[in-house]
Design an enzyme around this catalytic site. Structure first.
Site, PDB file in Angstrom:
ATOM      1  N   GLU A  12       4.791  -3.101  12.488  1.00 17.92           N
ATOM      2  CA  GLU A  12       3.772  -2.080  12.185  1.00 17.92           C
ATOM      3  C   GLU A  12       2.621  -2.835  11.541  1.00 17.92           C
ATOM      4  O   GLU A  12       2.697  -3.203  10.372  1.00 17.92           O
ATOM      5  CB  GLU A  12       4.334  -1.034  11.217  1.00 17.92           C
ATOM      6  CG  GLU A  12       5.523  -0.251  11.737  1.00 17.92           C
ATOM      7  CD  GLU A  12       5.138   0.819  12.745  1.00 17.92           C
ATOM      8  OE1 GLU A  12       3.924   1.067  12.925  1.00 17.92           O
ATOM      9  OE2 GLU A  12       6.045   1.387  13.368  1.00 17.92           O
ATOM     10  N   GLU A  15       8.453   4.179  14.219  1.00 19.09           N
ATOM     11  CA  GLU A  15       9.258   4.558  13.061  1.00 19.09           C
ATOM     12  C   GLU A  15       9.181   6.057  12.870  1.00 19.09           C
ATOM     13  O   GLU A  15       8.185   6.692  13.252  1.00 19.09           O
ATOM     14  CB  GLU A  15       8.741   3.829  11.811  1.00 19.09           C
ATOM     15  CG  GLU A  15       8.950   2.331  11.911  1.00 19.09           C
ATOM     16  CD  GLU A  15       8.678   1.589  10.611  1.00 19.09           C
ATOM     17  OE1 GLU A  15       7.756   1.980   9.875  1.00 19.09           O
ATOM     18  OE2 GLU A  15       9.398   0.614  10.340  1.00 19.09           O
ATOM     19  N   CYS A  37      -3.095   1.715   6.670  1.00 26.14           N
ATOM     20  CA  CYS A  37      -3.294   1.140   8.005  1.00 26.14           C
ATOM     21  C   CYS A  37      -3.871   2.159   8.978  1.00 26.14           C
ATOM     22  O   CYS A  37      -4.455   1.783   9.982  1.00 26.14           O
ATOM     23  CB  CYS A  37      -1.979   0.600   8.530  1.00 26.14           C
ATOM     24  SG  CYS A  37      -0.707   1.841   8.494  1.00 26.14           S
ATOM     25  N   SER A  40       0.120  -7.199   7.746  1.00 27.81           N
ATOM     26  CA  SER A  40      -1.043  -7.637   8.518  1.00 27.81           C
ATOM     27  C   SER A  40      -0.637  -8.190   9.887  1.00 27.81           C
ATOM     28  O   SER A  40       0.476  -8.703  10.058  1.00 27.81           O
ATOM     29  CB  SER A  40      -1.791  -8.714   7.737  1.00 27.81           C
ATOM     30  OG  SER A  40      -0.916  -9.799   7.498  1.00 27.81           O
ATOM     31  N   ASN A  88       0.812  -1.229   0.000  1.00 23.55           N
ATOM     32  CA  ASN A  88       0.000   0.000   0.000  1.00 23.55           C
ATOM     33  C   ASN A  88       0.843   1.274   0.000  1.00 23.55           C
ATOM     34  O   ASN A  88       0.402   2.315  -0.467  1.00 23.55           O
ATOM     35  CB  ASN A  88      -1.040  -0.014   1.122  1.00 23.55           C
ATOM     36  CG  ASN A  88      -0.423  -0.099   2.496  1.00 23.55           C
ATOM     37  OD1 ASN A  88       0.753  -0.408   2.637  1.00 23.55           O
ATOM     38  ND2 ASN A  88      -1.213   0.170   3.514  1.00 23.55           N
TER      39      ASN A  88
HETATM   40  P1  NAP Z   1       0.567  -8.851   4.341  1.00 29.76           P
HETATM   41  O1  NAP Z   1      -0.162  -9.875   3.600  1.00 29.76           O
HETATM   42  O2  NAP Z   1       0.915  -9.091   5.764  1.00 29.76           O
HETATM   43  O3  NAP Z   1       1.889  -8.573   3.479  1.00 29.76           O
HETATM   44  C1  NAP Z   1       2.884  -7.687   3.884  1.00 29.76           C
HETATM   45  C2  NAP Z   1       4.238  -8.247   3.507  1.00 29.76           C
HETATM   46  O4  NAP Z   1       4.422  -9.495   4.162  1.00 29.76           O
HETATM   47  C3  NAP Z   1       4.420  -8.504   2.015  1.00 29.76           C
HETATM   48  O5  NAP Z   1       5.759  -8.262   1.662  1.00 29.76           O
HETATM   49  C4  NAP Z   1       4.116  -9.986   1.915  1.00 29.76           C
HETATM   50  O6  NAP Z   1       4.753 -10.617   0.821  1.00 29.76           O
HETATM   51  C5  NAP Z   1       4.719 -10.487   3.204  1.00 29.76           C
HETATM   52  N1  NAP Z   1       4.191 -11.769   3.643  1.00 29.76           N
HETATM   53  C6  NAP Z   1       3.048 -12.389   3.261  1.00 29.76           C
HETATM   54  N2  NAP Z   1       2.936 -13.591   3.880  1.00 29.76           N
HETATM   55  C7  NAP Z   1       4.026 -13.726   4.659  1.00 29.76           C
HETATM   56  C8  NAP Z   1       4.490 -14.731   5.549  1.00 29.76           C
HETATM   57  N3  NAP Z   1       3.793 -15.849   5.763  1.00 29.76           N
HETATM   58  N4  NAP Z   1       5.657 -14.535   6.196  1.00 29.76           N
HETATM   59  C9  NAP Z   1       6.349 -13.399   6.008  1.00 29.76           C
HETATM   60  N5  NAP Z   1       5.991 -12.416   5.159  1.00 29.76           N
HETATM   61  C10 NAP Z   1       4.823 -12.569   4.510  1.00 29.76           C
HETATM   62  O7  NAP Z   1      -0.181  -7.457   4.359  1.00 29.76           O
HETATM   63  P2  NAP Z   1      -0.746  -6.644   3.123  1.00 29.76           P
HETATM   64  O8  NAP Z   1      -2.039  -7.212   2.715  1.00 29.76           O
HETATM   65  O9  NAP Z   1       0.284  -6.511   2.073  1.00 29.76           O
HETATM   66  O10 NAP Z   1      -0.925  -5.189   3.779  1.00 29.76           O
HETATM   67  C11 NAP Z   1      -2.078  -4.842   4.438  1.00 29.76           C
HETATM   68  C12 NAP Z   1      -1.901  -4.878   5.946  1.00 29.76           C
HETATM   69  O11 NAP Z   1      -0.750  -4.135   6.330  1.00 29.76           O
HETATM   70  C13 NAP Z   1      -3.066  -4.213   6.631  1.00 29.76           C
HETATM   71  O12 NAP Z   1      -3.455  -4.957   7.748  1.00 29.76           O
HETATM   72  C14 NAP Z   1      -2.490  -2.874   7.069  1.00 29.76           C
HETATM   73  O13 NAP Z   1      -3.157  -2.314   8.176  1.00 29.76           O
HETATM   74  C15 NAP Z   1      -1.078  -3.235   7.359  1.00 29.76           C
HETATM   75  N6  NAP Z   1      -0.218  -2.033   7.288  1.00 29.76           N
HETATM   76  C16 NAP Z   1       0.278  -1.539   8.449  1.00 29.76           C
HETATM   77  C17 NAP Z   1       1.052  -0.394   8.435  1.00 29.76           C
HETATM   78  C18 NAP Z   1       1.589   0.169   9.709  1.00 29.76           C
HETATM   79  O14 NAP Z   1       2.481   1.007   9.635  1.00 29.76           O
HETATM   80  N7  NAP Z   1       1.109  -0.238  10.874  1.00 29.76           N
HETATM   81  C19 NAP Z   1       1.336   0.245   7.218  1.00 29.76           C
HETATM   82  C20 NAP Z   1       0.823  -0.299   6.047  1.00 29.76           C
HETATM   83  C21 NAP Z   1       0.044  -1.455   6.100  1.00 29.76           C
HETATM   84  P3  NAP Z   1       3.964 -10.930  -0.553  1.00 29.76           P
HETATM   85  O15 NAP Z   1       3.579  -9.606  -1.101  1.00 29.76           O
HETATM   86  O16 NAP Z   1       4.999 -11.611  -1.369  1.00 29.76           O
HETATM   87  O17 NAP Z   1       2.795 -11.788  -0.201  1.00 29.76           O
END
Ligand code: NAP
Length: 477
Positions: free
Chosen positions: A249, A457, A283, A228, A151
């Site tokens: 995060e 951060e 997020c 996530s 995102n």
């Molecule tokens: P995600 O599925 O957790 O993916 C984030 C990253 O983790 C990607 O690089 C993904 O790789 C990787 N990943 C996926 N499965 C994994 C595993 N089993 N082990 C290790 N890494 C893995 O999250 P998203 O759908 O991309 O992002 C949305 C979420 O991020 C939302 O919940 C949002 O609130 C949160 N977010 C939080 C912040 C914050 O600062 N708190 C900022 C932005 C987003 P792949 O792309 O290769 O699957």
């Protein structure tokens, strides 16, 4: 496209298919933008070994030398702003204006940590004996790893890599598979500025395998993850074996509270900014809107009008404010939350359906009569849906806003300064916006509590996440 191809000169990237590559598609058109090489777990361990050697040389530079290189990187990112923004819109879908904003935001962390790099000061402590001298020094942790989401394809990388490099760490970055090109573009500009390639390497491929290699390899001393909560938990568990330092995060479920005495136009603008930015896919996006009973109808009308006038389309087109959702899974979650809410008594004031543009475009949606039994009250929608809940008293809304496992961002609108303090302090969140829907910048500590994560951060605290404190006790007798 020519400028983008000229920038993306990296052995891992090609513009025609090749074996072992992943495909990067434009979510607005479905067209393929580029192909990126994937690495095996073994390849990740090799990159970690190279980073270990590079880190020692990088840390041996003075803080001033590292700062100068980061400044060069900052200027290079600013100089390529338009190309980087177009690339981001092509792989992520957000409007060009939002992409430009994200490049500014991403660059701001490089500038901030170039400044902070020279301020990793320690302490001289008051000794307990005449013959004793006691000191605290701060040292780079060593090799670190980052895993980032789609995102914010650039800012989530510089918010981690800039403090890591400023502190004297090396960093391996595993970007989201949907948006790896922005990561490579940043790395290419960093190399041009003087950051050694092995000290800042991008690795793409199977997320689980790469994350396992980061967790298993004892050389990696810290993992910084944005994504996530579900994956964050897994990384937390897997890092236990080597007791790695972690920054997490994670997800949010942000409440947005509007009291009767608020400036309603300002609150409606704040809600549009905090809810519909990046099509609701941030997020810190508002997830639940609590509106006090006396102004509920008036506020709902204002928000519905503004949401209904947002222009949807391909982010590269002039005037577009909302791009598509990242993929079909995201679209389904939005539809499920709306269907569940409507079945439980919600009323749709605006949007509520897929856009006639097709693909993953979804109309900005405003729902009224939302209640706490709906899935949208508990789960992060991560899409353009604003559900409006009605409340009566301050105590009631604080309890309802805090009734979630998450604790990232919260917002409140009121003209009463005593209430600003009272409610601001009572909300169990890492960040609270008061009379504003936009809170993120490089000088502020970004992060959450509870299931929203660990660590901060940005800000003067951000570099501490990449430093270890060492106590030296000298006997001078
Ligand atoms: P995600 O599925 O957790 O993916 C984030 C990253 O983790 C990607 O690089 C993904 O790789 C990787 N990943 C996926 N499965 C994994 C595993 N089993 N082990 C290790 N890494 C893995 O999250 P998203 O759908 O991309 O992002 C949305 C979420 O991020 C939302 O919940 C949002 O609130 C949160 N977010 C939080 C912040 C914050 O600062 N708190 C900022 C932005 C987003 P792949 O792309 O290769 O699957």
């Amino acid at each position: 496209m020519q400028a983008i191809q000229a920038l993306l000169q990296h052995p891992d990237i090609r513009f025609e298919p090749f074996s072992g590559s992943l495909t990067v598609d434009n979510p607005a058109t479905g067209d393929t933008v580029a192909y990126v090489r994937t690495v095996s777990a073994e390849g990740v361990h090799q990159a970690i070994a190279r980073a270990q050697t590079a880190q020692k040389r990088w840390a041996s530079k003075t803080a001033l030398e590292r700062a100068d290189i980061l400044w060069q990187w900052y200027h290079a990112v600013c100089g390529h702003k338009e190309t980087l923004a177009r690339l981001m819109t092509m792989e992520q879908g957000k409007s060009l204006n939002e992409s430009r904003g994200e490049i500014d935001y991403a660059a701001s962390f490089i500038r901030w940590f170039a400044e902070q790099s020279r301020r990793s000061d320690g302490d001289v402590l008051t000794p307990l004996k005449h013959t004793q001298r006691m000191l605290v020094v701060k040292q780079a942790i060593g090799v670190t790893a980052a895993i980032t989401p789609w995102n914010f394809p650039s800012a989530m990388i510089t918010r981690k890599a800039a403090p890591a490099l400023a502190a004297g760490c090396a960093m391996l970055v595993k970007p989201a598979s949907k948006t790896p090109l922005s990561a490579y573009a940043l790395a290419i500009l960093a190399y041009g500025a003087g950051v050694p390639q092995d000290a800042f390497a991008v690795v793409c491929g199977h997320a689980g395998h790469i994350a396992d290699a980061f967790a298993e390899n004892p050389v990696v001393r810290k993992i910084s993850f944005t994504g996530s909560t579900e994956v964050g938990r897994e990384i937390f568990r897997n890092s236990a074996q080597h007791i790695k330092k972690l920054s997490l995060e994670l997800g949010g479920n942000a409440p947005f509270i509007v009291f009767d005495d608020a400036d309603l136009d300002k609150a409606a603008e704040g809600l549009i900014a905090s809810k519909f930015r990046n099509s609701g896919q941030t997020c810190v996006c508002t997830n639940r809107v609590y509106v006090q009973a006396g102004i509920y109808q008036e506020f709902a009308q204002k928000v519905a009008e503004k949401a209904g006038s947002l222009k949807l389309g391909n982010g590269l087109e002039t005037g577009v404010q909302q791009g598509p959702l990242i993929d079909r899974k995201a679209l389904s979650k939005v539809e499920e939350h709306i269907a569940d809410a409507l079945a439980k008594g919600a009323v749709c004031l605006s949007g509520g359906k897929r856009s006639s543009l097709g693909g993953t475009f979804f109309e900005p949606t405003v729902l009224t009569e939302a209640n706490d039994d709906m899935a949208i009250a508990r789960e992060e929608t991560f899409g353009p849906v604003a559900p409006l809940f009605r409340f009566d008293t301050e105590a009631e809304v604080i309890a309802r806003a805090n009734h979630t496992e998450f604790g990232l961002a919260a917002y409140l609108f009121t003209r009463d300064t005593a209430r600003q303090w009272r409610v601001g302090e009572a909300l169990e969140y890492g960040m609270v916006g008061i009379n504003t829907g936009l809170i993120s910048n490089e000088a502020a500590p970004f992060g959450g509590i509870k299931a929203s994560g660990l660590g901060r951060e940005g800000s003067r605290y951000g570099i501490e996440e990449y430093l270890e404190m060492k106590y030296l006790c000298i006997d001078i007798a």
